[in-house]
Design a protein around this motif. Structure first.
Motif, PDB file in Angstrom:
ATOM      1  N   THR A  53      44.229  42.609  40.379  1.00 43.16           N
ATOM      2  CA  THR A  53      43.574  43.120  39.190  1.00 43.16           C
ATOM      3  C   THR A  53      44.552  43.062  38.017  1.00 43.16           C
ATOM      4  OG1 THR A  53      44.089  45.327  40.055  1.00 43.16           O
ATOM      5  CG2 THR A  53      41.810  44.589  40.239  1.00 43.16           C
ATOM      6  N   ALA A  54      44.021  42.720  36.841  1.00 38.02           N
ATOM      7  CA  ALA A  54      44.859  42.640  35.645  1.00 38.02           C
ATOM      8  C   ALA A  54      45.408  44.026  35.319  1.00 38.02           C
ATOM      9  CB  ALA A  54      44.044  42.096  34.475  1.00 38.02           C
ATOM     10  N   PRO A  55      46.710  44.140  35.035  1.00 34.62           N
ATOM     11  CA  PRO A  55      47.341  45.455  34.842  1.00 34.62           C
ATOM     12  C   PRO A  55      46.653  46.350  33.819  1.00 34.62           C
ATOM     13  CG  PRO A  55      49.003  43.756  35.016  1.00 34.62           C
ATOM     14  CD  PRO A  55      47.689  43.038  34.967  1.00 34.62           C
ATOM     15  N   LYS A  56      46.191  45.799  32.709  1.00 31.75           N
ATOM     16  CA  LYS A  56      45.574  46.622  31.671  1.00 31.75           C
ATOM     17  C   LYS A  56      44.053  46.474  31.645  1.00 31.75           C
ATOM     18  CE  LYS A  56      49.646  46.628  28.736  1.00 31.75           C
ATOM     19  NZ  LYS A  56      50.196  46.326  27.393  1.00 31.75           N
ATOM     20  N   ASN A  57      43.493  45.825  32.657  1.00 29.77           N
ATOM     21  CA  ASN A  57      42.052  45.589  32.669  1.00 29.77           C
ATOM     22  C   ASN A  57      41.526  45.631  34.106  1.00 29.77           C
ATOM     23  OD1 ASN A  57      39.528  45.038  31.726  1.00 29.77           O
ATOM     24  ND2 ASN A  57      39.947  42.950  31.114  1.00 29.77           N
ATOM     25  N   PRO A  58      41.635  46.799  34.796  1.00 29.46           N
ATOM     26  CA  PRO A  58      41.146  46.909  36.175  1.00 29.46           C
ATOM     27  C   PRO A  58      39.619  46.824  36.208  1.00 29.46           C
ATOM     28  CG  PRO A  58      41.650  49.069  35.333  1.00 29.46           C
ATOM     29  CD  PRO A  58      42.103  48.088  34.276  1.00 29.46           C
ATOM     30  N   ILE A  59      39.060  46.760  37.398  1.00 29.41           N
ATOM     31  CA  ILE A  59      37.613  46.772  37.536  1.00 29.41           C
ATOM     32  C   ILE A  59      37.143  48.212  37.324  1.00 29.41           C
ATOM     33  CG2 ILE A  59      35.666  46.159  38.997  1.00 29.41           C
ATOM     34  CD1 ILE A  59      37.699  43.872  38.176  1.00 29.41           C
ATOM     35  N   VAL A  73      24.832  50.853  38.980  1.00 31.43           N
ATOM     36  CA  VAL A  73      26.205  50.875  38.501  1.00 31.43           C
ATOM     37  C   VAL A  73      26.580  49.499  37.964  1.00 31.43           C
ATOM     38  CG1 VAL A  73      28.625  51.190  39.170  1.00 31.43           C
ATOM     39  CG2 VAL A  73      26.872  52.665  40.139  1.00 31.43           C
ATOM     40  N   LYS A  74      27.327  49.485  36.873  1.00 32.00           N
ATOM     41  CA  LYS A  74      27.862  48.238  36.334  1.00 32.00           C
ATOM     42  C   LYS A  74      29.365  48.217  36.539  1.00 32.00           C
ATOM     43  CE  LYS A  74      28.301  45.416  32.181  1.00 32.00           C
ATOM     44  NZ  LYS A  74      27.958  45.254  30.747  1.00 32.00           N
ATOM     45  N   GLY A  75      29.881  47.072  36.967  1.00 27.06           N
ATOM     46  CA  GLY A  75      31.320  46.898  37.120  1.00 27.06           C
ATOM     47  C   GLY A  75      31.790  45.755  36.239  1.00 27.06           C
ATOM     48  N   GLN A  76      32.971  45.906  35.640  1.00 25.82           N
ATOM     49  CA  GLN A  76      33.540  44.823  34.841  1.00 25.82           C
ATOM     50  C   GLN A  76      35.048  44.947  34.798  1.00 25.82           C
ATOM     51  OE1 GLN A  76      31.723  45.189  30.994  1.00 25.82           O
ATOM     52  NE2 GLN A  76      32.854  47.037  30.449  1.00 25.82           N
ATOM     53  N   GLY A  77      35.712  43.832  34.533  1.00 22.99           N
ATOM     54  CA  GLY A  77      37.161  43.830  34.474  1.00 22.99           C
ATOM     55  C   GLY A  77      37.700  42.427  34.631  1.00 22.99           C
ATOM     56  N   ALA A  78      38.962  42.320  35.019  1.00 18.40           N
ATOM     57  CA  ALA A  78      39.613  41.013  35.110  1.00 18.40           C
ATOM     58  C   ALA A  78      40.578  40.961  36.280  1.00 18.40           C
ATOM     59  CB  ALA A  78      40.351  40.706  33.813  1.00 18.40           C
ATOM     60  N   PHE A  79      40.741  39.750  36.813  1.00 16.38           N
ATOM     61  CA  PHE A  79      41.724  39.467  37.856  1.00 16.38           C
ATOM     62  C   PHE A  79      42.667  38.378  37.378  1.00 16.38           C
ATOM     63  CE2 PHE A  79      38.187  41.027  40.488  1.00 16.38           C
ATOM     64  CZ  PHE A  79      38.850  41.939  41.285  1.00 16.38           C
ATOM     65  N   LEU A  99      40.394  35.584  35.636  1.00 16.43           N
ATOM     66  CA  LEU A  99      38.988  35.704  35.981  1.00 16.43           C
ATOM     67  C   LEU A  99      38.410  36.945  35.304  1.00 16.43           C
ATOM     68  CD1 LEU A  99      37.553  35.198  39.532  1.00 16.43           C
ATOM     69  CD2 LEU A  99      36.840  37.152  38.164  1.00 16.43           C
ATOM     70  N   GLU A 100      37.436  36.745  34.422  1.00 16.51           N
ATOM     71  CA  GLU A 100      36.738  37.836  33.746  1.00 16.51           C
ATOM     72  C   GLU A 100      35.382  38.008  34.418  1.00 16.51           C
ATOM     73  OE1 GLU A 100      37.903  39.571  31.093  1.00 16.51           O
ATOM     74  OE2 GLU A 100      39.662  38.367  30.549  1.00 16.51           O
ATOM     75  N   LEU A 101      35.023  39.238  34.767  1.00 15.34           N
ATOM     76  CA  LEU A 101      33.812  39.429  35.559  1.00 15.34           C
ATOM     77  C   LEU A 101      32.960  40.590  35.090  1.00 15.34           C
ATOM     78  CD1 LEU A 101      33.954  42.043  37.780  1.00 15.34           C
ATOM     79  CD2 LEU A 101      35.972  40.726  38.369  1.00 15.34           C
ATOM     80  N   SER A 102      31.693  40.538  35.484  1.00 16.05           N
ATOM     81  CA  SER A 102      30.783  41.672  35.329  1.00 16.05           C
ATOM     82  C   SER A 102      29.766  41.596  36.451  1.00 16.05           C
ATOM     83  CB  SER A 102      30.081  41.656  33.963  1.00 16.05           C
ATOM     84  OG  SER A 102      29.259  40.510  33.859  1.00 16.05           O
ATOM     85  N   GLY A 103      29.274  42.745  36.870  1.00 12.88           N
ATOM     86  CA  GLY A 103      28.306  42.761  37.957  1.00 12.88           C
ATOM     87  C   GLY A 103      27.561  44.078  38.016  1.00 12.88           C
ATOM     88  N   SER A 183      35.028  63.719  38.463  1.00  9.49           N
ATOM     89  CA  SER A 183      34.989  62.527  37.603  1.00  9.49           C
ATOM     90  C   SER A 183      34.477  61.291  38.330  1.00  9.49           C
ATOM     91  CB  SER A 183      36.387  62.250  37.052  1.00  9.49           C
ATOM     92  OG  SER A 183      37.304  62.049  38.120  1.00  9.49           O
ATOM     93  N   GLY A 184      34.511  61.282  39.670  1.00 11.48           N
ATOM     94  CA  GLY A 184      34.042  60.145  40.439  1.00 11.48           C
ATOM     95  C   GLY A 184      35.050  59.007  40.496  1.00 11.48           C
ATOM     96  N   PHE A 185      34.676  57.943  41.216  1.00 13.87           N
ATOM     97  CA  PHE A 185      35.534  56.758  41.394  1.00 13.87           C
ATOM     98  C   PHE A 185      35.244  55.800  40.241  1.00 13.87           C
ATOM     99  CE2 PHE A 185      36.577  52.595  43.165  1.00 13.87           C
ATOM    100  CZ  PHE A 185      37.796  52.831  43.768  1.00 13.87           C
ATOM    101  N   THR A 186      36.215  55.603  39.366  1.00 14.11           N
ATOM    102  CA  THR A 186      35.981  54.843  38.138  1.00 14.11           C
ATOM    103  C   THR A 186      36.695  53.506  38.065  1.00 14.11           C
ATOM    104  OG1 THR A 186      37.804  56.000  37.044  1.00 14.11           O
ATOM    105  CG2 THR A 186      35.587  56.947  36.801  1.00 14.11           C
ATOM    106  N   GLU A 187      37.757  53.293  38.850  1.00 15.58           N
ATOM    107  CA  GLU A 187      38.547  52.068  38.737  1.00 15.58           C
ATOM    108  C   GLU A 187      38.912  51.511  40.102  1.00 15.58           C
ATOM    109  OE1 GLU A 187      42.085  52.626  36.468  1.00 15.58           O
ATOM    110  OE2 GLU A 187      41.019  52.856  34.573  1.00 15.58           O
ATOM    111  N   LEU A 188      38.837  50.187  40.212  1.00 15.90           N
ATOM    112  CA  LEU A 188      39.282  49.492  41.418  1.00 15.90           C
ATOM    113  C   LEU A 188      40.497  48.647  41.074  1.00 15.90           C
ATOM    114  CD1 LEU A 188      38.758  48.541  44.370  1.00 15.90           C
ATOM    115  CD2 LEU A 188      37.436  46.665  43.379  1.00 15.90           C
ATOM    116  N   THR A 189      41.587  48.839  41.803  1.00 14.07           N
ATOM    117  CA  THR A 189      42.781  48.020  41.630  1.00 14.07           C
ATOM    118  C   THR A 189      43.255  47.548  42.994  1.00 14.07           C
ATOM    119  OG1 THR A 189      44.211  49.975  41.719  1.00 14.07           O
ATOM    120  CG2 THR A 189      43.527  49.211  39.531  1.00 14.07           C
ATOM    121  N   GLY A 190      43.862  46.386  43.034  1.00 16.40           N
ATOM    122  CA  GLY A 190      44.362  45.865  44.291  1.00 16.40           C
ATOM    123  C   GLY A 190      44.722  44.402  44.194  1.00 16.40           C
ATOM    124  N   SER A 191      44.966  43.797  45.356  1.00 11.74           N
ATOM    125  CA  SER A 191      45.366  42.393  45.399  1.00 11.74           C
ATOM    126  C   SER A 191      44.848  41.730  46.666  1.00 11.74           C
ATOM    127  CB  SER A 191      46.893  42.276  45.339  1.00 11.74           C
ATOM    128  OG  SER A 191      47.483  42.930  46.455  1.00 11.74           O
TER     129      SER A 191
END
Length: 197
Positions: A53-59, A73-79, A99-103, A183-191
């Protein structure tokens, strides 16, 4: 974010299923159908890249995922795609990409259904020069079981058009305890790794 290796495997698998397609099937908890490609599959790949995941642009997820009932739910971010190589030697000019994404999905931290995602990859050579783009799609209609292979999709235009992509996760660095927080689960980060064949 906190590394959550001590959380229960079942809860990790559940959040992986709920977020995999939103993340354009790249980062999800491991499962039978989501295991890393075999040596034979890697040998047939035209391109493989490490992905994170992009450091300043997680999912990010809107609204946040929770343990409660599923909602749209909508997800967006970059890898970042890095250290790309061509196992069969046919793609020699791609070294990295973004990779820029939305889903979207009907999802909670424990379930997901009707997953759909689109992404654009901008490819670069070893000198950092742009060498093309690819449009990716992934979809899974109906409810999702943990055995479903969500880490896959197709290149529909641009570089590698007509190829199938397949991802596997090696590390998830998100704090899954957020699923039970107000607040719930708001961000996905990983590799992980992404292959095109």
């Amino acid at each position: 974010m906190i590394w959550q290796s001590r959380l229960s495997r079942a809860h990790g698998l559940a959040i992986g299923a709920a977020t995999a397609a939103l993340a354009v099937p790249l980062l999800a908890s491991t499962g039978t159908a989501q295991a890393a490609p075999t040596a034979t599959a890697r040998d047939e790949a035209v391109l493989t890249c490490a992905v994170r995941t992009a450091p300043k642009n997680p999912i990010t997820f809107t609204p946040a995922l929770r343990d409660a009932a599923a909602q749209q739910v909508k997800g967006q971010g970059a890898f970042l795609l890095e250290n790309c190589s061509s196992p069969n030697g046919t793609v020699t000019d791609i070294a990295s990409g973004r990779l820029e994404l939305s889903g979207t999905a009907t999802a909670s931290c424990r379930s997901a259904a009707d997953l759909s995602a689109n992404a654009t990859v901008t490819w670069r050579d070893a000198k950092g020069q742009a060498v093309g783009t690819s449009k990716l799609t992934s979809a899974h209609q109906g409810s999702v079981s943990l055995a479903d292979s969500l880490l896959q999709g197709d290149v529909v235009s641009g570089r590698l058009k007509g190829r199938h992509f397949n991802g596997s996760a090696t590390t998830m660095t998100s704090d899954l305890r957020q699923c039970t927080a107000p607040s719930g689960f708001t961000e996905l980060t990983g590799s992980g790794q992404l292959s095109f064949a």
